[in-house]
Design an enzyme around this catalytic site. Structure first.
Site, PDB file in Angstrom:
ATOM      1  N   ARG A 146       1.019  -1.378  -0.401  1.00 59.32           N
ATOM      2  CA  ARG A 146       0.088   0.314  -0.078  1.00 59.32           C
ATOM      3  C   ARG A 146       0.612   1.522   0.071  1.00 59.32           C
ATOM      4  O   ARG A 146       2.388   1.308   0.348  1.00 59.32           O
ATOM      5  CB  ARG A 146      -1.099   0.531   1.322  1.00 59.32           C
ATOM      6  N   LYS A 170      -2.096  -2.561   7.705  1.00 59.49           N
ATOM      7  CA  LYS A 170      -3.613  -1.520   8.498  1.00 59.49           C
ATOM      8  C   LYS A 170      -3.412  -2.333   9.997  1.00 59.49           C
ATOM      9  O   LYS A 170      -2.724  -3.555  10.454  1.00 59.49           O
ATOM     10  CB  LYS A 170      -4.719  -2.199   8.161  1.00 59.49           C
ATOM     11  N   HIS A 239      -3.190   2.740  -5.554  1.00 62.52           N
ATOM     12  CA  HIS A 239      -3.376   0.826  -5.752  1.00 62.52           C
ATOM     13  C   HIS A 239      -3.592   0.992  -6.718  1.00 62.52           C
ATOM     14  O   HIS A 239      -3.749  -0.578  -6.507  1.00 62.52           O
ATOM     15  CB  HIS A 239      -4.706   1.517  -5.030  1.00 62.52           C
ATOM     16  N   ARG A 242      -0.749  -2.165  -7.081  1.00 59.96           N
ATOM     17  CA  ARG A 242      -1.667  -2.673  -6.086  1.00 59.96           C
ATOM     18  C   ARG A 242      -2.228  -3.763  -6.469  1.00 59.96           C
ATOM     19  O   ARG A 242      -1.818  -5.476  -6.577  1.00 59.96           O
ATOM     20  CB  ARG A 242      -1.977  -2.333  -4.900  1.00 59.96           C
ATOM     21  N   HIS A 265      -3.896  -8.755   3.317  1.00 56.37           N
ATOM     22  CA  HIS A 265      -5.631  -9.191   3.761  1.00 56.37           C
ATOM     23  C   HIS A 265      -6.043 -10.088   4.640  1.00 56.37           C
ATOM     24  O   HIS A 265      -4.969 -11.085   4.912  1.00 56.37           O
ATOM     25  CB  HIS A 265      -6.137  -9.291   2.434  1.00 56.37           C
ATOM     26  N   TYR A 274      -9.412  -9.791  -6.820  1.00 62.20           N
ATOM     27  CA  TYR A 274      -8.730 -10.188  -8.357  1.00 62.20           C
ATOM     28  C   TYR A 274      -9.399 -11.238  -8.805  1.00 62.20           C
ATOM     29  O   TYR A 274      -9.080 -11.565 -10.365  1.00 62.20           O
ATOM     30  CB  TYR A 274      -7.051  -9.869  -7.843  1.00 62.20           C
TER      31      TYR A 274
END
Length: 293
Positions: A146, A170, A239, A242, A265, A274
């Site tokens: 990210r 995150k 992004h 990514r 994730h 995806y």
């Protein structure tokens, strides 16, 4: 009652003519539908099942969920008004849940276009800003990290010998991402040029011309300018790189669970979007190539 409702919107709620027209068209469409479904059926006799059937009818016609939800909202407003006026005993639209909005498929750059951009030495140049831009571009594309993770990288997060880097994602969760020789060589070239050009005030890997850690906005600007003129995509953000990483990995045989871990994730369902992207690629290839597609 419909005319009264439209007057209520126009004169009491002071809604614009365009908004009033939108409500009028929604109600006309709904009443036309129910009258065609059953003789003697009117809006005042409609129940929640009829409203659901109308929504399914709209979706079958190819209308998007966001459009159907707007029409359902308009119908709710009308029945709410009719209920206050005593024209109906219930609001059938209030008991109906609208369709889930479709999540847009991630935008990505094709592998051939990525390869062409990365290998175009004239595009980047050999000065500090050029090498920095190319290294940022390659890192985002070849690791899938990210923007915030890249911004937070320090020199000691990079292990050139092992070909690994440590990112903080995150909720401050850290993960290790491997990288190949191309990334290694880009990092070596950039770091050497950086150290001879800029006096750093920080341990940050990527710094501006004053030696300060680059901000997320500056990273965005670098990527946006790098993609400008190179792609027809509306979005040209970090992004997108990514997304391009994940799509390229899956297109070349990577397992979904591996891609999930690399992207950081929490849930596999987040990564599964995806697979829809790669399927759309296959669909387009089929439609273009098959003689009866």
């Amino acid at each position: 009652m419909i005319d009264q409702f439209l007057d209520y919107l126009r004169y009491e709620r002071h809604r614009s003519p365009a908004t009033v027209l939108t409500y009028k068209l929604i109600l006309k469409e709904f009443t036309t539908y129910i009258e065609s479904e059953e003789d003697g059926l009117s809006w005042s006799l409609a129940d929640a099942d009829i409203v659901r059937n109308w929504m399914e009818h709209l979706l079958d016609k190819g209308e998007k969920a966001v459009t159907v939800n707007k029409k359902l909202s308009g119908l709710r407003s009308f029945y709410k008004y009719a209920l206050r006026q005593g024209a109906v005993s219930q609001n059938p639209a209030s008991r109906v849940t609208g369709p889930k909005r479709e999540k847009p498929l991630p935008q990505f750059v094709k592998e051939t276009d990525m390869n062409r951009m990365i290998d175009d030495n004239e595009k980047w140049g050999n000065d500090f800003k050029g090498l920095r831009a190319r290294t940022i571009f390659i890192l985002l594309y070849e690791t899938g990290m990210r923007r915030a993770e890249l911004t937070g990288l320090d020199d000691n997060d990079i292990n050139l010998e092992a070909g690994e880097l440590r990112v903080t994602g995150k909720r401050n969760k850290q993960r290790i991402i491997p990288f190949g020789d191309e990334v290694k060589q880009a990092l070596i070239s950039y770091m050497a040029k950086r150290d001879e050009t800029v006096s750093r005030e920080t341990n940050a890997l990527f710094v501006d011309s004053k030696g300060k850690r680059m901000t997320g906005f500056q990273i965005y600007d670098v990527v946006h300018k790098s993609l400008a003129g190179e792609t027809t995509l509306k979005k040209r953000s970090p992004h997108v790189l990514r997304h391009s990483f994940a799509t390229a990995m899956l297109n070349n045989g990577a397992e979904l669970e591996s891609v999930r871990k690399l992207l950081g994730h929490e849930s596999l369902s987040t990564t599964e979007i995806y697979t829809h992207t790669t399927f759309e690629q296959l669909r387009k290839a089929y439609e273009q190539a098959h003689p009866r597609g």
